[in-house]
Write an enzyme that holds these catalytic residues in place. Structure first.
Site, PDB file in Angstrom:
ATOM      1  CD1 TRP A 139      -3.023   1.343   0.722  1.00 22.50           C
ATOM      2  CD2 TRP A 139      -1.555   2.413   2.018  1.00 22.50           C
ATOM      3  NE1 TRP A 139      -3.539   2.576   1.020  1.00 22.50           N
ATOM      4  CE2 TRP A 139      -2.660   3.251   1.810  1.00 22.50           C
ATOM      5  CE3 TRP A 139      -0.494   2.865   2.794  1.00 22.50           C
ATOM      6  CZ2 TRP A 139      -2.747   4.518   2.355  1.00 22.50           C
ATOM      7  CZ3 TRP A 139      -0.579   4.145   3.341  1.00 22.50           C
ATOM      8  CH2 TRP A 139      -1.691   4.944   3.125  1.00 22.50           C
ATOM      9  CG  HIS A 140       3.242   2.632   3.232  1.00 20.71           C
ATOM     10  ND1 HIS A 140       2.515   1.752   3.988  1.00 20.71           N
ATOM     11  CD2 HIS A 140       3.231   3.808   3.897  1.00 20.71           C
ATOM     12  CE1 HIS A 140       2.082   2.376   5.064  1.00 20.71           C
ATOM     13  NE2 HIS A 140       2.494   3.629   5.034  1.00 20.71           N
ATOM     14  N   GLY A 141       3.806   1.564  -1.340  1.00 19.96           N
ATOM     15  CA  GLY A 141       4.478   1.725  -2.621  1.00 19.96           C
ATOM     16  C   GLY A 141       4.734   0.381  -3.278  1.00 19.96           C
TER      17      GLY A 141
END
Length: 167
Positions: A139-141
């Site tokens: 989700w963060h990258g």
């Protein structure tokens, strides 16, 4: 104020040290790491305060998203206090469904029968938490560094939960 004054000023120092980290001494690196941690929190908290304030002008009350995470006693508590709404979403839509899935229930029955309640409880924590933290990393990258970040924090959370170790 938190975001535009404090966080942005801390970022100037931390970024300048990180750009030339090879020539920095240990104390300077430690200060830069501390400043970056404070900058990260104040950046997020400041943006959330701005969003909450604007929402209140229009009569909309948003939930609190951070609750003094750096005063936590361990990593599970830290992540309960950091990005509260994202954590609640992952808990409701990923952790609980994985925990209640047929596969997890079958594994829990098998481990309870063959290795006892302690192993079964540990497994019922490890599998859903692993899924959550892998997805949190993604989700963060969409890069391996974020997946590894998720795995690292998942290990800290699982260790703190399963073994009740204050990390």
């Amino acid at each position: 104020f938190e975001k535009m004054v404090i966080a942005d000023r801390l970022s100037i120092f931390a970024t300048s040290v990180y750009e030339k980290w090879e020539s920095a001494n240990a104390l300077t690196l430690l200060i830069a790491i501390s400043f970056f941690s404070m900058k990260l929190y104040l950046d997020f908290q400041g943006c959330m305060d701005i969003g909450r304030g604007i929402s209140q002008v229009f009569g909309i009350e948003l939930e609190r998203n951070f609750w003094h995470p750096y005063f936590s006693k361990n990593m599970p508590e830290f992540w309960r206090r950091w990005h509260i709404t994202l954590g609640a979403w992952f808990k409701d839509y990923l952790l609980y469904p994985v925990s209640m899935s047929g596969l997890c229930k079958s594994l829990n029955r098998f481990t309870r029968k063959h290795w006892g309640n302690a192993v079964s409880r540990a497994l019922s924590t490890i599998i859903p938490a692993t899924c959550v933290w892998l997805i949190t990393g993604v989700w963060h990258g969409a890069a391996m560094c974020y997946v590894l970040w998720g795995i690292y924090h998942g290990i800290l959370i699982i260790s703190g939960s399963v073994f009740e170790i204050p990390i």
